[in-house]
Design an enzyme around this catalytic site. Structure first.
Site, PDB file in Angstrom:
ATOM      1  N   GLU A  58      -5.055   2.351  -3.796  1.00  0.00           N
ATOM      2  CA  GLU A  58      -3.593   2.448  -3.862  1.00  0.00           C
ATOM      3  C   GLU A  58      -2.953   1.171  -3.327  1.00  0.00           C
ATOM      4  O   GLU A  58      -1.804   1.163  -2.905  1.00  0.00           O
ATOM      5  CB  GLU A  58      -3.113   3.699  -3.089  1.00  0.00           C
ATOM      6  N   ASN A 115      -2.255  12.972  -2.940  1.00  0.00           N
ATOM      7  CA  ASN A 115      -3.359  13.395  -3.816  1.00  0.00           C
ATOM      8  C   ASN A 115      -3.786  14.823  -3.473  1.00  0.00           C
ATOM      9  O   ASN A 115      -3.974  15.671  -4.366  1.00  0.00           O
ATOM     10  CB  ASN A 115      -4.565  12.462  -3.641  1.00  0.00           C
ATOM     11  N   ASP A 164      -2.194   9.772 -10.126  1.00  0.00           N
ATOM     12  CA  ASP A 164      -2.253   8.760 -11.199  1.00  0.00           C
ATOM     13  C   ASP A 164      -0.866   8.450 -11.719  1.00  0.00           C
ATOM     14  O   ASP A 164      -0.499   7.292 -11.978  1.00  0.00           O
ATOM     15  CB  ASP A 164      -3.122   9.265 -12.361  1.00  0.00           C
ATOM     16  N   ASP A 167       0.870  -1.188   0.000  1.00  0.00           N
ATOM     17  CA  ASP A 167       0.000   0.000   0.000  1.00  0.00           C
ATOM     18  C   ASP A 167       0.907   1.238   0.000  1.00  0.00           C
ATOM     19  O   ASP A 167       1.916   1.287   0.706  1.00  0.00           O
ATOM     20  CB  ASP A 167      -0.876  -0.050   1.272  1.00  0.00           C
TER      21      ASP A 167
END
Lengths: 675, 280
Positions: free
Chosen positions: A594, A559, A568, A551
């Site tokens: 993620e 983000n 992305d 993760d």
């Protein structure tokens, strides 16, 4: 005449008397024979009866072992019966009880009145033999019958002689008449045969066994004169062959027809026939020579008959030509159906082209088949895609285009493609030598060619060119079939192209359905499926299997800070690292937002942990831009017997949780102390 | 029918018509048929009649048993007896006075033989064990009693034979062996010699057995007995009368010779041995 009649009557009377006498004698002889047989029958039955009687007595005496009595009985019997000619009794061990043989053997014929019987007593046997004479009458009858037979034989002999004499006398005159009649008939037959010979349209000569002509018919003589012969009219006495003075040499070294006629003449064969051309300046002629043996007056002769068969020959040749043509059509038709089959089964375009070229070459027997595609653009080139046949060098040196008349160089192939119609060059040997293309073809032993456009509707693909070493090889049915073949080929090529396009679309669709669009790794669904399959495999084969969950640390902050687009970018970059660093059998998928899962078959916990550590370091070192260090936390677990995929993921998840708690950017395993 | 008539009549030879006594009877057992016997012995009867001056009559008994009874009861003046009947009668009725015994070819004895086929393997009498044997009449001295004695002496009892039979006469014995119904047979040596042919051979020969005898009634006066013996002993081959009388009886008979009872001791021994077996 009167004297002859009396003679005949006397002979007739003698014959009737003789026949009557013979008949009477025969009747008498027959009666005598019958009487004699009756007499004999009486004697036979008496002998039988008496031998039975004697046997009965002997048996009885022998059972008492009274041999003396048995012997006395036999002796007494013999003395008391004067018609006994022989009487004997022998034991089976060779002993003789009694034996008597009368000195004068008056028995009719040996064995006829003899009775032999075997007497059994206890386990012994004795042979009794008794013979009787016949009475005087029977003897007399026998003698009489013998002399009668002798007399009858003499009579038959004499009668036969007389009959032969009479018949001979009677038959000479009619025979002379018959000879005269037959001679006349023979003369007529010979005349008839001569007329027949003269009326025949074939040129006939009769040859004797020295090779000289014995006779010829009218049509022979006329033909000879018409062709310049100037010797004696009937040609009789001339030698039929090139020479007649050494027939032996001719028989081994002469022309085949001379040898054949000699073989007919000396009986090695009965007949011979041969057809041959005999063209004159004005016309083409063929003849059939037929030689038949005939034996006449014991001499062997040959009848040689030449028949004009020009008409038949011409019809035959026309027939042969049309048969050949039909054969050619059949071959092309066969090629068409074979290529249709190839079309329906073709997998790739180039293979199809090669196959069709090969079929046309092999099935139709054309020495060269060429298939080429047209290229657009300035060059307007026609490039070779496939060739078959031995004469490929003919085309290899030529640069083909479909530019047209601007260069004045366009050959039939270019013309064909440009015009979209077949171009047939029927006969290069006769066509003008000013056609350079045809000239080159002729030099290569090619005398005809045909080119067909490979096109379907608006799609114009290329050209099939077919070359033949036979003149007029491309009759209109052949052209029609080849045209159909080229159209079918165009259709087939288009169909293959269509199928290829569809297949590629299909594969892409498939890829998309299992791939995560952003990272190009497997999506969750596909990853699940792979995991289930690997767990199943581990259960079945007891193979090792490990998984790792990782993760991205603080992804939400990334983000929020740098925007979703950067997020992305991070995901794509990580996926790239994963793809580059996994081993061949490892599978990676996007598990959640993620979160990623790596499935490592045949890998124990230690190996998986090392892999995870390697990935962790790669991530740490990866430059995502924006001065942002991106790390990830790893949880690793190894499959244990009894684990479901859920269990396994759960344990990896626990390890991941521990990694997060212990400060992130690290690898934890389940169980924790494993490493 | 003739033999039977003659049997009753006898034959009378009336040479001495003056004699008043009853005729002297010579009795025979029927060892040949009656006709033959009378033909053979008529010259002898004639000779005795002339010598004794009495009528002599030939009588043939119906069978052996009758002859033995008549002789035993002294109802026959002069009796012909085989050796065995002589012994048997002696034992039953007391010995009859002996006159003479027969001499054949210079010998007053004869023998019997046991024979087989020429190709037979038997070499000794003992080899006949398990074979088939033919004898003559059970009462016959030479073809039954003597050969049986020989066999028994060689250790072969009748029950040791596969089969044995008493045939009607010597000739049947010869033929029975020759023709293979029997393996061995026994006959008088003389018969064998005359008739054997080349298919038979002698296996064993018996001791000498005294020949037949003539005896008289026991009560005949000794003087008369001596006259008769004299008349018989006088017959010799070579002189006219002797030749005729002896020749009629048998070619081989060379005369009649003296005899005594001891000549039959051997036969007594034999009969003692075989009769119980034969009668059994």
């Amino acid at each position: 005449m009167g004297l002859g009649y009396r003679k005949q009557r006397t002979t007739l009377v003698i014959m009737i008397l003789a026949i009557t006498t013979l008949f009477l004698w025969s009747a008498a002889y027959f009666i005598f024979l019958q009487q004699r047989e009756q007499m004999m029958e009486f004697h036979r039955s008496r002998t039988l009866r008496e031998s039975e009687l004697i046997a009965e007595f002997l048996t009885e005496a022998l059972l008492r072992n009274d041999y003396a009595e048995a012997r006395n009985f036999l002796r007494g019997w013999q003395r008391n019966h004067d018609y006994v000619t022989a009487l004997s009794a022998h034991f089976d061990n060779g002993g003789t009880l009694f034996s008597y043989q009368r000195a004068d053997n008056a028995s009719l014929s040996a064995g006829e009145l003899e009775q032999v019987r075997v007497i059994s007593y206890g386990n012994r046997a004795m042979t009794l033999s008794l013979s009787h004479e016949t009475t005087g009458i029977a003897m007399a009858l026998e003698r009489l019958s013998r002399s009668l037979a002798l007399f009858a034989a003499l009579l038959i002999l004499m009668l036969g002689g007389a009959l032969w004499f009479v018949l001979f006398r009677w038959s000479v005159k009619p025979m002379e008449r018959e000879i005269g009649r037959r001679t006349q008939a023979l003369r007529e037959a010979i005349g008839y045969a001569h007329s027949l010979l003269y009326s025949m349209s074939g040129h006939i000569a009769i040859v004797d066994d020295t090779g000289h002509i014995l006779d010829t018919n009218r049509s022979w003589r006329e033909f000879a004169r018409d062709n310049g012969y100037q010797g004696p009219d009937d040609m009789v006495g001339l030698c039929y062959f090139h020479a007649c003075d050494d027939l032996d040499r001719l028989a081994s070294k002469g022309e085949p027809w001379e040898r054949a006629i000699l073989e007919v003449l000396n009986g090695e064969r009965d007949e011979y026939s041969m057809d041959y051309p005999c063209h004159s300046a004005e016309e083409q002629r063929w003849f059939l020579m037929r030689v038949v043996a005939v034996t006449y007056h014991g001499e062997r002769r040959a009848i040689v008959n030449h028949i004009n068969i020009t008409d038949i020959k011409q019809v035959q040749e026309a027939l042969a030509r049309s048969e050949e043509e039909l054969l050619a059509i059949n071959r092309v038709y066969q090629a068409l159906s074979a290529s249709n089959k190839a079309l329906s089964m073709a997998e790739d375009e180039q293979g199809l082209l090669a196959e069709v070229a090969r079929i046309i070459h092999e099935d139709c027997g054309f020495p060269l088949v060429w298939i080429g595609y047209a290229q657009n653009g300035d060059a307007k080139a026609l490039v070779t895609r496939s060739m078959a046949g031995p004469k490929t060098d003919f085309i290899e040196g030529i640069k083909l285009t479909w530019k047209g008349d601007d260069m004045g160089q366009a050959g039939p192939i270019g013309d064909c493609f440009r015009g979209g119609e077949p171009i047939i060059k029927a006969n290069c040997s006769l066509a003008g030598s000013d056609d350079p293309w045809c000239k080159r073809a002729f030099e290569h032993g090619i005398t005809a060619s045909a080119a067909f456009p490979v096109s379907h509707g608006a799609a114009r693909i290329g050209v099939i060119a077919v070359y033949s070493d036979a003149e007029d090889a491309f009759s209109s049915p052949v052209v029609a079939l080849l045209k159909e073949l080229s159209e079918n080929l165009a259709f087939g090529v288009l169909a293959i192209r269509e199928r290829r396009a569809r297949e590629m679309a299909q594969r892409e669709l498939e890829r998309l359905s299992v791939t995560d669009k952003l990272t190009q790794l497997y999506n969750r669904l596909r990853t699940d499926t792979v995991l289930e399959a690997e767990v199943g495999r581990a259960e079945r084969y007891g193979a090792k299997l490990s998984v790792m969950l990782f993760d991205i640390d603080h992804f939400k902050e990334v983000n929020d800070h740098f925007g979703h687009q950067f997020g992305d970018q991070v995901l794509v970059g990580l996926a790239e690292e994963v793809r580059h660093n996994l081993r061949e059998n490892d599978v990676a998928g996007r598990w959640g937002g993620e979160e990623f899962l790596v499935i490592a078959p045949h890998t124990d916990l230690n190996g998986a942990k090392k892999l995870a550590e390697k990935l962790r370091q790669r991530f740490e070192a990866h430059d995502f831009g924006g001065d942002q260090r991106i790390t990830a936390s790893f949880g690793v677990a190894e499959w244990r017997p009894g684990d479901t995929s859920g269990n396994l993921i759960g344990r990896a998840d626990r390890a991941l949780y521990r990694a997060k708690n212990n400060g992130r950017n690290r690898v934890e395993t389940d169980p924790p102390d494993a490493a | 029918m003739r033999p039977i008539i003659l049997l009753a009549l006898g034959l009378t030879l009336a040479f001495s018509a003056g004699a008043q006594e009853r005729p002297l009877v010579i009795g025979f057992m029927p060892y040949l048929n009656v006709e033959d016997l009378i033909r053979k012995y008529s010259p002898l009867a004639g000779h005795l009649s002339r010598e004794l001056g009495r009528e002599v009559e030939i009588r043939v008994a119906r069978n052996y048993a009758e002859h033995i009874r008549l002789v035993g009861e002294d109802r026959i003046d002069i009796a012909f007896l085989g050796g065995s009947p002589y012994v048997v009668i002696g034992e039953e009725y007391g010995n009859k006075p002996l006159l003479v015994r027969y001499e054949f070819e210079g010998k007053p004895t004869f023998t019997s033989v046991i024979f087989v086929r020429t190709n037979d393997q038997a070499q000794r009498l003992a080899d006949l064990r398990g074979r088939k044997m033919a004898f003559g009449n059970a009462n016959s001295t030479l073809s039954s009693q003597v050969p049986l004695y020989m066999l028994m002496e060689a250790g072969v009892m009748p029950e040791d034979l596969a089969r044995y039979a008493h045939l009607r006469n010597h000739e049947n014995v010869l033929l029975g062996v020759e023709f293979g119904d029997f393996d061995a047979g026994a006959v008088a040596e003389e018969v064998f010699r005359e008739k054997r042919g080349d298919r038979l051979r002698v296996l064993a020969r018996s001791p000498e057995i005294s020949t037949h005898v003539f005896v008289t009634r026991a009560d005949m006066p000794e003087r008369q007995r001596a006259s008769i013996r004299r008349a018989l002993l006088d017959l010799k081959r070579g002189d006219g009368e002797g030749e005729r009388v002896l020749g009629a009886i048998s070619d081989k008979l060379t005369g009649f010779v003296a005899v005594e009872d001891g000549d039959y001791d051997l036969l007594r021994t034999i009969l003692d041995r075989v009769l119980p077996v034969l009668q059994h």
